[in-house]
Motif scaffolding. Structure first.
Motif, mmCIF file in Angstrom:
data_model
loop_
_atom_site.group_PDB
_atom_site.id
_atom_site.type_symbol
_atom_site.label_atom_id
_atom_site.label_comp_id
_atom_site.label_asym_id
_atom_site.label_seq_id
_atom_site.Cartn_x
_atom_site.Cartn_y
_atom_site.Cartn_z
ATOM 1 N N PRO A 86 9.695 31.689 -26.303
ATOM 2 C CA PRO A 86 9.680 32.303 -27.343
ATOM 3 C C PRO A 86 10.139 30.726 -28.485
ATOM 4 N N VAL A 87 11.066 30.392 -29.324
ATOM 5 C CA VAL A 87 11.728 29.448 -30.148
ATOM 6 C C VAL A 87 12.568 29.936 -30.650
ATOM 7 N N VAL A 88 14.113 30.089 -29.650
ATOM 8 C CA VAL A 88 15.431 31.011 -29.950
ATOM 9 C C VAL A 88 16.648 29.512 -31.228
ATOM 10 N N VAL A 89 16.473 30.712 -32.177
ATOM 11 C CA VAL A 89 16.875 29.898 -33.543
ATOM 12 C C VAL A 89 18.463 29.708 -33.379
ATOM 13 N N PRO A 90 19.530 29.877 -33.289
ATOM 14 C CA PRO A 90 21.259 29.673 -33.350
ATOM 15 C C PRO A 90 21.227 29.854 -34.845
ATOM 16 N N ASP A 91 21.835 30.925 -35.246
ATOM 17 C CA ASP A 91 22.379 30.886 -36.796
ATOM 18 C C ASP A 91 23.475 29.780 -36.869
ATOM 19 N N ASP A 92 22.783 28.679 -37.233
ATOM 20 C CA ASP A 92 24.276 27.558 -37.601
ATOM 21 C C ASP A 92 23.106 26.545 -38.655
ATOM 22 N N GLU A 93 24.037 26.129 -38.851
ATOM 23 C CA GLU A 93 23.199 24.329 -39.288
ATOM 24 C C GLU A 93 22.274 23.426 -38.954
ATOM 25 N N GLU A 94 22.144 23.709 -37.535
ATOM 26 C CA GLU A 94 21.618 22.690 -36.521
ATOM 27 C C GLU A 94 20.158 23.249 -36.569
ATOM 28 N N GLY A 95 20.037 24.744 -36.208
ATOM 29 C CA GLY A 95 18.818 25.822 -35.211
ATOM 30 C C GLY A 95 18.088 24.464 -34.547
ATOM 31 N N ALA A 96 16.946 25.297 -34.469
ATOM 32 C CA ALA A 96 16.190 24.716 -32.542
ATOM 33 C C ALA A 96 15.477 23.078 -33.415
ATOM 34 N N GLU A 97 15.319 22.739 -32.212
ATOM 35 C CA GLU A 97 14.463 21.540 -32.361
ATOM 36 C C GLU A 97 13.011 21.696 -31.331
ATOM 37 N N VAL A 98 12.142 21.986 -31.701
ATOM 38 C CA VAL A 98 10.322 22.119 -31.660
ATOM 39 C C VAL A 98 9.637 20.667 -31.688
ATOM 40 N N THR A 99 9.250 19.863 -30.276
ATOM 41 C CA THR A 99 8.697 19.170 -30.400
ATOM 42 C C THR A 99 7.362 19.092 -29.909
ATOM 43 N N VAL A 100 6.405 17.985 -30.524
ATOM 44 C CA VAL A 100 5.335 18.624 -30.747
ATOM 45 C C VAL A 100 4.125 16.865 -30.224
ATOM 46 N N ARG A 101 3.942 17.326 -28.797
ATOM 47 C CA ARG A 101 3.310 15.567 -28.627
ATOM 48 C C ARG A 101 1.903 15.815 -28.138
ATOM 49 N N GLY A 102 0.944 15.067 -27.796
ATOM 50 C CA GLY A 102 -0.665 15.016 -28.149
ATOM 51 C C GLY A 102 -1.198 14.470 -27.164
ATOM 52 N N LYS A 103 -2.021 14.280 -26.983
ATOM 53 C CA LYS A 103 -3.011 13.095 -26.887
ATOM 54 C C LYS A 103 -4.472 13.481 -26.624
ATOM 55 N N VAL A 104 -5.193 13.137 -27.047
ATOM 56 C CA VAL A 104 -6.871 13.012 -27.177
ATOM 57 C C VAL A 104 -7.250 13.192 -25.139
ATOM 58 N N GLY A 105 -7.395 14.648 -25.286
ATOM 59 C CA GLY A 105 -8.295 14.926 -24.258
ATOM 60 C C GLY A 105 -9.909 15.336 -23.787
ATOM 61 N N ALA A 106 -10.095 14.652 -24.932
ATOM 62 C CA ALA A 106 -12.227 14.689 -24.808
ATOM 63 C C ALA A 106 -12.772 14.323 -26.347
ATOM 64 N N LEU A 107 -13.507 13.744 -26.246
ATOM 65 C CA LEU A 107 -14.417 13.061 -27.245
ATOM 66 C C LEU A 107 -15.401 14.163 -27.084
ATOM 67 N N LEU A 108 -15.769 14.745 -28.617
ATOM 68 C CA LEU A 108 -17.095 15.785 -28.030
ATOM 69 C C LEU A 108 -18.230 15.045 -29.577
ATOM 70 N N ASP A 109 -19.211 16.096 -29.564
ATOM 71 C CA ASP A 109 -19.977 15.614 -30.292
ATOM 72 C C ASP A 109 -19.825 16.024 -31.840
ATOM 73 N N ASP A 110 -20.648 15.348 -32.268
ATOM 74 C CA ASP A 110 -20.634 15.200 -33.960
ATOM 75 C C ASP A 110 -19.288 14.424 -34.667
ATOM 76 N N GLY A 111 -18.551 13.684 -33.747
ATOM 77 C CA GLY A 111 -17.122 12.727 -34.131
ATOM 78 C C GLY A 111 -16.804 13.901 -33.999
ATOM 79 N N ARG A 112 -16.202 14.638 -33.158
ATOM 80 C CA ARG A 112 -14.716 15.210 -33.020
ATOM 81 C C ARG A 112 -13.974 15.394 -32.069
ATOM 82 N N VAL A 113 -13.285 15.767 -31.239
ATOM 83 C CA VAL A 113 -12.295 15.272 -30.915
ATOM 84 C C VAL A 113 -11.581 16.729 -30.322
ATOM 85 N N ARG A 114 -10.915 16.367 -29.250
ATOM 86 C CA ARG A 114 -9.375 17.593 -28.294
ATOM 87 C C ARG A 114 -9.146 17.262 -28.370
ATOM 88 N N VAL A 115 -7.926 17.442 -28.523
ATOM 89 C CA VAL A 115 -6.371 16.810 -28.911
ATOM 90 C C VAL A 115 -5.331 18.109 -27.590
#
Length: 137
Positions: A86-115
């Motif tokens: 779980p993302v624990v969210v403290p009771d303050d002005e800062e809250g919690a940070e969620v960081t999202v990173r991604g990279k292309v993992g596969a080139l699929l058919d019909d112009g689709r990609v898996r991230v």
């Protein structure tokens, strides 16, 4: 974003701040008013470390990072995650940070990609097996 990325192409890292006010707004939009998302006593009584973000809210942040990269929310075709921690969210002005990173993992058919996504909060992975399929034009 280029229309034909290579395998290994990295998405720009996105960092989102999540506060208790965000959880209240999400509860109103989703109809999920479970008190573990706003009440410390309830959350700790059921064994949680404190108030936690809605899992679907965390998943939506991951989708947001992907659609920011594509420039088109309609490009997101499919998304898969497992809720690892779980993302624990403290009771303050800062809250919690969620960081999202991604990279292309596969080139699929019909112009689709898996991230392949890595979603963390407080240095811990919060979503496991996270990936999105997008259709690029």
């Amino acid at each position: 974003m280029t229309s034909s990325p290579d395998i290994g192409t990295e998405l720009p890292e996105q960092v989102y701040r999540v506060t208790r006010a965000d959880l209240v707004r999400y509860a109103g939009a989703s109809g999920d008013f479970n008190p573990i998302h706003w009440n410390d006593r309830t959350a700790t009584a059921v064994g949680l470390p404190g108030v936690i973000a809605h899992g679907m809210y965390t998943m939506a942040l991951a989708a947001r990072a992907v659609t920011a990269w594509t420039g088109d929310p309609g490009a997101l075709v499919e998304q898969h995650v497992r809720f690892g921690r779980p993302v624990v969210v403290p009771d303050d002005e800062e809250g919690a940070e969620v960081t999202v990173r991604g990279k292309v993992g596969a080139l699929l058919d019909d112009g689709r990609v898996r991230v392949d996504l890595t979603v963390t909060s407080g240095g811990e992975k919060v979503l496991s097996l996270a990936r999105a399929t997008v259709r690029l034009q």
